[in-house]
Design a protein around this motif. Structure first.
Motif, PDB file in Angstrom:
ATOM      1  N   GLU A  98      41.557  44.022  23.979  1.00 35.07           N
ATOM      2  CA  GLU A  98      40.422  43.683  24.586  1.00 35.07           C
ATOM      3  C   GLU A  98      39.199  43.867  23.335  1.00 35.07           C
ATOM      4  O   GLU A  98      38.257  43.269  23.486  1.00 35.07           O
ATOM      5  CB  GLU A  98      40.177  44.830  25.550  1.00 35.07           C
ATOM      6  N   ALA A  99      39.529  44.606  22.305  1.00 39.47           N
ATOM      7  CA  ALA A  99      38.592  44.679  21.272  1.00 39.47           C
ATOM      8  C   ALA A  99      38.275  43.204  20.611  1.00 39.47           C
ATOM      9  O   ALA A  99      37.397  42.956  19.792  1.00 39.47           O
ATOM     10  CB  ALA A  99      39.029  45.619  20.215  1.00 39.47           C
ATOM     11  N   MET A 100      39.359  42.220  20.750  1.00 40.08           N
ATOM     12  CA  MET A 100      39.102  40.992  20.240  1.00 40.08           C
ATOM     13  C   MET A 100      38.328  40.040  21.312  1.00 40.08           C
ATOM     14  O   MET A 100      38.150  38.953  21.175  1.00 40.08           O
ATOM     15  CB  MET A 100      40.364  40.318  19.930  1.00 40.08           C
ATOM     16  N   LYS A 101      37.662  40.567  22.300  1.00 39.24           N
ATOM     17  CA  LYS A 101      36.682  40.100  23.251  1.00 39.24           C
ATOM     18  C   LYS A 101      37.355  38.997  24.015  1.00 39.24           C
ATOM     19  O   LYS A 101      37.247  37.913  24.142  1.00 39.24           O
ATOM     20  CB  LYS A 101      35.594  39.367  22.447  1.00 39.24           C
ATOM     21  N   VAL A 102      38.259  39.508  25.029  1.00 44.01           N
ATOM     22  CA  VAL A 102      38.910  38.953  26.088  1.00 44.01           C
ATOM     23  C   VAL A 102      38.200  38.836  27.353  1.00 44.01           C
ATOM     24  O   VAL A 102      37.364  39.940  27.832  1.00 44.01           O
ATOM     25  CB  VAL A 102      40.296  39.061  26.093  1.00 44.01           C
ATOM     26  N   ASP A 103      38.208  37.758  28.274  1.00 44.06           N
ATOM     27  CA  ASP A 103      37.703  38.091  29.560  1.00 44.06           C
ATOM     28  C   ASP A 103      38.404  38.291  30.849  1.00 44.06           C
ATOM     29  O   ASP A 103      38.153  38.908  31.805  1.00 44.06           O
ATOM     30  CB  ASP A 103      36.796  36.632  30.032  1.00 44.06           C
ATOM     31  N   MET A 104      39.732  37.823  30.544  1.00 42.99           N
ATOM     32  CA  MET A 104      40.506  38.013  31.681  1.00 42.99           C
ATOM     33  C   MET A 104      42.116  38.430  31.228  1.00 42.99           C
ATOM     34  O   MET A 104      42.392  37.859  30.403  1.00 42.99           O
ATOM     35  CB  MET A 104      40.776  36.570  32.585  1.00 42.99           C
ATOM     36  N   ILE A 105      42.955  39.188  32.158  1.00 41.77           N
ATOM     37  CA  ILE A 105      44.025  39.508  31.463  1.00 41.77           C
ATOM     38  C   ILE A 105      44.965  39.180  32.814  1.00 41.77           C
ATOM     39  O   ILE A 105      44.794  39.916  33.994  1.00 41.77           O
ATOM     40  CB  ILE A 105      44.385  40.907  31.070  1.00 41.77           C
ATOM     41  N   VAL A 106      46.146  38.552  32.326  1.00 41.24           N
ATOM     42  CA  VAL A 106      47.044  38.262  33.415  1.00 41.24           C
ATOM     43  C   VAL A 106      48.414  39.063  32.992  1.00 41.24           C
ATOM     44  O   VAL A 106      48.704  38.841  32.057  1.00 41.24           O
ATOM     45  CB  VAL A 106      47.641  36.489  33.389  1.00 41.24           C
ATOM     46  N   VAL A 107      48.684  39.939  33.823  1.00 46.67           N
ATOM     47  CA  VAL A 107      49.718  40.750  33.533  1.00 46.67           C
ATOM     48  C   VAL A 107      51.114  40.816  34.380  1.00 46.67           C
ATOM     49  O   VAL A 107      50.923  40.837  35.542  1.00 46.67           O
ATOM     50  CB  VAL A 107      49.167  42.225  33.538  1.00 46.67           C
ATOM     51  N   ARG A 108      52.182  40.912  33.599  1.00 50.30           N
ATOM     52  CA  ARG A 108      53.539  41.009  34.499  1.00 50.30           C
ATOM     53  C   ARG A 108      53.861  42.244  33.815  1.00 50.30           C
ATOM     54  O   ARG A 108      54.086  42.387  32.514  1.00 50.30           O
ATOM     55  CB  ARG A 108      54.440  39.916  34.281  1.00 50.30           C
ATOM     56  N   HIS A 109      54.638  43.099  34.471  1.00 53.31           N
ATOM     57  CA  HIS A 109      55.103  44.405  33.990  1.00 53.31           C
ATOM     58  C   HIS A 109      56.387  44.777  35.179  1.00 53.31           C
ATOM     59  O   HIS A 109      56.191  44.615  36.286  1.00 53.31           O
ATOM     60  CB  HIS A 109      54.168  45.455  34.062  1.00 53.31           C
ATOM     61  N   GLY A 110      57.403  45.646  34.383  1.00 50.09           N
ATOM     62  CA  GLY A 110      58.468  46.020  35.340  1.00 50.09           C
ATOM     63  C   GLY A 110      58.041  47.177  36.204  1.00 50.09           C
ATOM     64  O   GLY A 110      58.885  47.644  37.061  1.00 50.09           O
ATOM     65  N   SER A 111      56.812  47.736  35.894  1.00 56.55           N
ATOM     66  CA  SER A 111      56.364  49.083  36.618  1.00 56.55           C
ATOM     67  C   SER A 111      55.347  48.455  37.858  1.00 56.55           C
ATOM     68  O   SER A 111      54.452  48.005  37.429  1.00 56.55           O
ATOM     69  CB  SER A 111      56.044  49.989  35.680  1.00 56.55           C
ATOM     70  N   ALA A 112      55.734  49.182  38.963  1.00 56.34           N
ATOM     71  CA  ALA A 112      54.774  48.755  39.943  1.00 56.34           C
ATOM     72  C   ALA A 112      53.527  49.705  39.629  1.00 56.34           C
ATOM     73  O   ALA A 112      53.380  50.726  39.150  1.00 56.34           O
ATOM     74  CB  ALA A 112      55.102  49.124  41.275  1.00 56.34           C
ATOM     75  N   GLY A 113      52.211  49.060  39.726  1.00 57.40           N
ATOM     76  CA  GLY A 113      50.992  49.650  39.954  1.00 57.40           C
ATOM     77  C   GLY A 113      50.224  49.447  38.305  1.00 57.40           C
ATOM     78  O   GLY A 113      49.197  50.102  38.144  1.00 57.40           O
ATOM     79  N   VAL A 114      50.822  48.956  37.321  1.00 58.98           N
ATOM     80  CA  VAL A 114      50.453  48.535  36.026  1.00 58.98           C
ATOM     81  C   VAL A 114      49.070  47.833  36.107  1.00 58.98           C
ATOM     82  O   VAL A 114      48.029  48.031  35.340  1.00 58.98           O
ATOM     83  CB  VAL A 114      51.279  47.826  35.158  1.00 58.98           C
ATOM     84  N   PRO A 115      49.011  46.591  37.067  1.00 54.99           N
ATOM     85  CA  PRO A 115      47.671  45.942  36.971  1.00 54.99           C
ATOM     86  C   PRO A 115      46.631  46.877  37.584  1.00 54.99           C
ATOM     87  O   PRO A 115      45.337  46.698  36.937  1.00 54.99           O
ATOM     88  CB  PRO A 115      47.956  44.762  38.173  1.00 54.99           C
ATOM     89  N   GLN A 116      46.815  47.839  38.500  1.00 55.13           N
ATOM     90  CA  GLN A 116      45.801  48.824  39.107  1.00 55.13           C
ATOM     91  C   GLN A 116      45.351  49.575  37.913  1.00 55.13           C
ATOM     92  O   GLN A 116      44.072  49.732  37.651  1.00 55.13           O
ATOM     93  CB  GLN A 116      46.139  49.550  40.111  1.00 55.13           C
TER      94      GLN A 116
END
Ligand code: CP
Length: 310
Positions: A98-116
């Motif tokens: 994020e320090a590199m100035k991003v606007d949106m993150i699309v996330v896939r993760h093996g653990s439920a709740g990570v996007p939240q």
């Protein structure tokens, strides 16, 4: 069209009007994808990071293509080759990106709740690309788009989700989304692959696959998630195929013109025979094509949304 939701974490609390907006916007983007030059300047100047902590073929390439078609700057992160192997935490990784100035993150993760969790530690718009066995909202939206495109509507349709419901994030997102759009949803599979309390969500439970074929307009056939211990839920994949596999013989016996979906990847010869996976009833590759248009719609609607609520 302005979405009520600021992030796309799941479909559990997404309104039918937001779902309708995404599906309708995707129709226009699908037309863009059919042009010789498949690109619009809509997200020029926006930066999207695809943060994948779990393997993916369809979702990751689909998001990357959707971002490029919208003229966004797109960056891919995968655990392999990253500093996660040196012990960097998820939070530190996200903060550095994020320090590199991003606007949106699309996330896939093996653990439920990570996007939240990501919405709590970052300022970016977050899109869930699949979290553990919780939700996979963009898959359900592309499934709904594909059904609507083929059958002309969602309201009043009878849709059965077949197979490994217990380990599936696709199942939950489809249940929430389809119900919001007025479809009647059931699940079918062996008792060992169906959560005991699934009826609380208002879905009918069917244990006989012939009954599921006869009663429904659409079957969404899920992959048996052998890597998530589904193997222990039945004696053998051969036995599963015998009792629940979608085969030509079974479809002919039931004489029903039912639409077949599968989110992929397919276990050929387990949940569906190879013949049926390539046959006339299925729209598996059309789902993949539609996935790019649906993800373009989601990125566009969230990336250009005004306001802070939700
Ligand atoms: N349907 C789906 O999520 O496939 P991938 O795991 O390849 O992204």
């Amino acid at each position: 069209m302005q979405l009520k939701t600021k992030h796309l974490l799941g479909l559990e609390n997404v309104s039918s009007s937001d779902i309708q907006s995404i599906l309708d916007t995707a129709v226009s983007f699908k037309q863009v994808l059919e042009r010789p030059i498949k690109k619009v300047p809509t997200l020029q100047g926006k930066t999207v990071v695809n943060l994948f902590y779990e393997n993916s073929t369809r979702t990751r390439i689909s998001f990357e293509l959707a971002e490029k078609r919208l003229s966004a700057d797109s960056v891919n992160f995968s655990v392999s080759g990253s500093s996660v192997s040196k012990g960097e935490t998820f939070k530190d990784t996200v903060r550095n990106i994020e320090a590199m100035k991003v606007d949106m993150i699309v996330v896939r993760h093996g653990s439920a709740g990570v996007p939240q969790y990501l919405t709590k530690i970052s300022d970016s718009v977050v899109i869930n690309a699949g979290d553990g066995i919780h939700e996979h909202p963009t898959q359900a939206l592309l499934d709904m788009y594909s059904i609507r495109e083929k059958l002309g509507k969602l309201e009043g349709l009878k849709v059965c989700i077949v197979g490994d419901i217990a380990h599936s994030r696709v199942a939950l997102s489809n249940i929430f989304g389809l119900q919001a759009m007025g479809a009647e949803v059931s699940v079918c599979g062996p008792a060992t692959l169906i959560p005991r309390n699934i009826g609380d969500l208002g879905v009918k439970v069917i244990h006989n696959i012939d009954e599921a074929i006869q009663e429904n307009d659409v079957l969404n056939i899920l992959r048996i998630q052998l890597e998530r211990k589904a193997r222990a839920a039945f004696p053998s994949t051969r036995e599963y195929h015998k009792y629940y596999g979608i085969t030509k013989e079974r479809m002919e016996k039931n004489k029903k013109d039912v639409l077949l979906l599968h989110p992929g990847p397919i276990n050929r010869g387990v949940e569906i025979s190879s013949e049926m996976a390539d046959g006339e009833h299925q729209i598996i590759l059309e789902q993949v094509t539609n996935g790019v248009a649906v993800r373009m719609a989601i990125l566009y609607l969230l990336g250009t949304r005004q306001g802070e609520d939700n």
